[in-house]
Design a protein around this motif. Sequence first.
Motif, PDB file in Angstrom:
ATOM      1  N   GLN A   5       0.835  -1.198   0.000  1.00  0.00           N
ATOM      2  CA  GLN A   5       0.000   0.000   0.000  1.00  0.00           C
ATOM      3  C   GLN A   5       0.874   1.254   0.000  1.00  0.00           C
ATOM      4  O   GLN A   5       1.774   1.386   0.811  1.00  0.00           O
ATOM      5  N   GLU A   6       0.590   2.147  -0.924  1.00  0.00           N
ATOM      6  CA  GLU A   6       1.373   3.370  -1.039  1.00  0.00           C
ATOM      7  C   GLU A   6       0.946   4.376   0.026  1.00  0.00           C
ATOM      8  O   GLU A   6      -0.233   4.553   0.299  1.00  0.00           O
ATOM      9  N   ILE A   7       1.919   5.032   0.636  1.00  0.00           N
ATOM     10  CA  ILE A   7       1.659   6.077   1.619  1.00  0.00           C
ATOM     11  C   ILE A   7       1.997   7.408   0.959  1.00  0.00           C
ATOM     12  O   ILE A   7       3.076   7.569   0.389  1.00  0.00           O
ATOM     13  N   TYR A   8       1.064   8.354   1.046  1.00  0.00           N
ATOM     14  CA  TYR A   8       1.267   9.642   0.412  1.00  0.00           C
ATOM     15  C   TYR A   8       0.589  10.730   1.246  1.00  0.00           C
ATOM     16  O   TYR A   8      -0.329  10.459   2.019  1.00  0.00           O
ATOM     17  N   PRO A   9       1.035  11.976   1.099  1.00  0.00           N
ATOM     18  CA  PRO A   9       0.436  13.082   1.858  1.00  0.00           C
ATOM     19  C   PRO A   9      -0.893  13.515   1.243  1.00  0.00           C
ATOM     20  O   PRO A   9      -1.069  13.483   0.026  1.00  0.00           O
ATOM     21  N   VAL A  10      -1.811  13.907   2.129  1.00  0.00           N
ATOM     22  CA  VAL A  10      -3.128  14.379   1.707  1.00  0.00           C
ATOM     23  C   VAL A  10      -3.409  15.697   2.413  1.00  0.00           C
ATOM     24  O   VAL A  10      -3.233  15.805   3.631  1.00  0.00           O
ATOM     25  N   GLU A  11      -3.846  16.696   1.667  1.00  0.00           N
ATOM     26  CA  GLU A  11      -4.217  17.972   2.276  1.00  0.00           C
ATOM     27  C   GLU A  11      -5.543  17.801   3.013  1.00  0.00           C
ATOM     28  O   GLU A  11      -6.521  17.324   2.440  1.00  0.00           O
ATOM     29  N   VAL A  12      -5.551  18.180   4.292  1.00  0.00           N
ATOM     30  CA  VAL A  12      -6.760  18.032   5.095  1.00  0.00           C
ATOM     31  C   VAL A  12      -7.326  19.369   5.578  1.00  0.00           C
ATOM     32  O   VAL A  12      -8.454  19.418   6.069  1.00  0.00           O
ATOM     33  N   PHE A  13      -6.552  20.436   5.463  1.00  0.00           N
ATOM     34  CA  PHE A  13      -7.022  21.724   5.962  1.00  0.00           C
ATOM     35  C   PHE A  13      -6.315  22.847   5.227  1.00  0.00           C
ATOM     36  O   PHE A  13      -5.137  22.741   4.907  1.00  0.00           O
ATOM     37  N   ASP A  14      -7.062  23.920   4.965  1.00  0.00           N
ATOM     38  CA  ASP A  14      -6.445  25.160   4.509  1.00  0.00           C
ATOM     39  C   ASP A  14      -7.164  26.313   5.193  1.00  0.00           C
ATOM     40  O   ASP A  14      -8.360  26.257   5.431  1.00  0.00           O
ATOM     41  N   GLY A  15      -6.396  27.283   5.576  1.00  0.00           N
ATOM     42  CA  GLY A  15      -6.969  28.411   6.286  1.00  0.00           C
ATOM     43  C   GLY A  15      -5.903  29.440   6.599  1.00  0.00           C
ATOM     44  O   GLY A  15      -4.805  29.401   6.041  1.00  0.00           O
ATOM     45  N   ASN A  16      -6.236  30.318   7.532  1.00  0.00           N
ATOM     46  CA  ASN A  16      -5.257  31.333   7.907  1.00  0.00           C
ATOM     47  C   ASN A  16      -4.241  30.733   8.888  1.00  0.00           C
ATOM     48  O   ASN A  16      -4.389  29.591   9.335  1.00  0.00           O
ATOM     49  N   ASP A  17      -3.239  31.507   9.212  1.00  0.00           N
ATOM     50  CA  ASP A  17      -2.152  31.028  10.069  1.00  0.00           C
ATOM     51  C   ASP A  17      -2.654  30.599  11.445  1.00  0.00           C
ATOM     52  O   ASP A  17      -2.242  29.568  11.970  1.00  0.00           O
ATOM     53  N   VAL A  64      -2.864   7.311   5.543  1.00  0.00           N
ATOM     54  CA  VAL A  64      -3.179   6.304   6.561  1.00  0.00           C
ATOM     55  C   VAL A  64      -3.958   6.937   7.719  1.00  0.00           C
ATOM     56  O   VAL A  64      -4.838   6.310   8.301  1.00  0.00           O
ATOM     57  N   ASP A  65      -3.670   8.193   8.032  1.00  0.00           N
ATOM     58  CA  ASP A  65      -4.314   8.900   9.143  1.00  0.00           C
ATOM     59  C   ASP A  65      -5.470   9.789   8.703  1.00  0.00           C
ATOM     60  O   ASP A  65      -6.003  10.557   9.507  1.00  0.00           O
ATOM     61  N   LEU A  66      -5.878   9.700   7.463  1.00  0.00           N
ATOM     62  CA  LEU A  66      -6.842  10.633   6.894  1.00  0.00           C
ATOM     63  C   LEU A  66      -8.169  10.670   7.652  1.00  0.00           C
ATOM     64  O   LEU A  66      -8.654  11.740   8.009  1.00  0.00           O
ATOM     65  N   GLU A  67      -8.777   9.541   7.908  1.00  0.00           N
ATOM     66  CA  GLU A  67     -10.096   9.527   8.546  1.00  0.00           C
ATOM     67  C   GLU A  67     -10.039  10.090   9.964  1.00  0.00           C
ATOM     68  O   GLU A  67     -10.902  10.870  10.357  1.00  0.00           O
ATOM     69  N   LYS A  68      -9.026   9.709  10.707  1.00  0.00           N
ATOM     70  CA  LYS A  68      -8.879  10.220  12.077  1.00  0.00           C
ATOM     71  C   LYS A  68      -8.643  11.739  12.055  1.00  0.00           C
ATOM     72  O   LYS A  68      -9.203  12.471  12.865  1.00  0.00           O
ATOM     73  N   ALA A  69      -7.851  12.197  11.115  1.00  0.00           N
ATOM     74  CA  ALA A  69      -7.577  13.633  10.998  1.00  0.00           C
ATOM     75  C   ALA A  69      -8.842  14.398  10.637  1.00  0.00           C
ATOM     76  O   ALA A  69      -9.094  15.483  11.171  1.00  0.00           O
ATOM     77  N   LYS A  70      -9.659  13.850   9.745  1.00  0.00           N
ATOM     78  CA  LYS A  70     -10.908  14.506   9.364  1.00  0.00           C
ATOM     79  C   LYS A  70     -11.823  14.687  10.574  1.00  0.00           C
ATOM     80  O   LYS A  70     -12.481  15.714  10.706  1.00  0.00           O
ATOM     81  N   GLU A  71     -11.870  13.678  11.447  1.00  0.00           N
ATOM     82  CA  GLU A  71     -12.699  13.770  12.650  1.00  0.00           C
ATOM     83  C   GLU A  71     -12.223  14.899  13.557  1.00  0.00           C
ATOM     84  O   GLU A  71     -13.026  15.684  14.070  1.00  0.00           O
ATOM     85  N   VAL A  72     -10.914  14.986  13.772  1.00  0.00           N
ATOM     86  CA  VAL A  72     -10.345  16.034  14.619  1.00  0.00           C
ATOM     87  C   VAL A  72     -10.648  17.410  14.039  1.00  0.00           C
ATOM     88  O   VAL A  72     -11.078  18.322  14.751  1.00  0.00           O
ATOM     89  N   ILE A  73     -10.464  17.569  12.746  1.00  0.00           N
ATOM     90  CA  ILE A  73     -10.687  18.858  12.093  1.00  0.00           C
ATOM     91  C   ILE A  73     -12.167  19.223  12.099  1.00  0.00           C
ATOM     92  O   ILE A  73     -12.527  20.379  12.334  1.00  0.00           O
ATOM     93  N   GLU A  74     -13.028  18.254  11.882  1.00  0.00           N
ATOM     94  CA  GLU A  74     -14.467  18.514  11.904  1.00  0.00           C
ATOM     95  C   GLU A  74     -14.909  19.016  13.276  1.00  0.00           C
ATOM     96  O   GLU A  74     -15.688  19.970  13.375  1.00  0.00           O
ATOM     97  N   GLN A  75     -14.396  18.426  14.336  1.00  0.00           N
ATOM     98  CA  GLN A  75     -14.727  18.871  15.696  1.00  0.00           C
ATOM     99  C   GLN A  75     -14.247  20.306  15.915  1.00  0.00           C
ATOM    100  O   GLN A  75     -14.959  21.125  16.504  1.00  0.00           O
ATOM    101  N   TYR A  76     -13.053  20.623  15.453  1.00  0.00           N
ATOM    102  CA  TYR A  76     -12.517  21.977  15.601  1.00  0.00           C
ATOM    103  C   TYR A  76     -13.380  22.974  14.831  1.00  0.00           C
ATOM    104  O   TYR A  76     -13.728  24.041  15.363  1.00  0.00           O
ATOM    105  N   GLU A  77     -13.712  22.663  13.599  1.00  0.00           N
ATOM    106  CA  GLU A  77     -14.499  23.576  12.777  1.00  0.00           C
ATOM    107  C   GLU A  77     -15.881  23.824  13.370  1.00  0.00           C
ATOM    108  O   GLU A  77     -16.386  24.937  13.330  1.00  0.00           O
ATOM    109  N   LYS A  78     -16.490  22.802  13.945  1.00  0.00           N
ATOM    110  CA  LYS A  78     -17.791  22.975  14.600  1.00  0.00           C
ATOM    111  C   LYS A  78     -17.653  23.865  15.834  1.00  0.00           C
ATOM    112  O   LYS A  78     -18.468  24.754  16.046  1.00  0.00           O
TER     113      LYS A  78
END
Length: 84
Positions: A5-17, A64-78
């Motif tokens: 399985q290939e491991i590669y970077p995925v953008e999960v967030f964009d915003g201000n500093d 590999v960490d995409l789904e877990k990261a999405k959960e963390v970011i979704e909680q922050y955004e809410k």
Amino acid sequence: MNSDQEIYPVEVFDGNDWDASMVKSLLDNAEIEAFVKDEKMGVLAPWNVAGGGAGSVKIFVSNVDLEKAKEVIEQYEKAEGLKE
């Protein structure tokens, strides 16, 4: 995970500093390795790294960490009212 399985970077967030720093900290606390792209240029000259300067600082995680990261970011955004 399969060894082929290939491991590669995925953008999960964009915003201000500020928001990017907060999200990076939350990902670190959740033991998700992440890296920030355009951290300096996104602050000094955001129009050079993103159209109109919006979403100029980006955060990437491993696929590999995409789904877990999405959960963390979704909680922050809410919590911050960034998305409903």
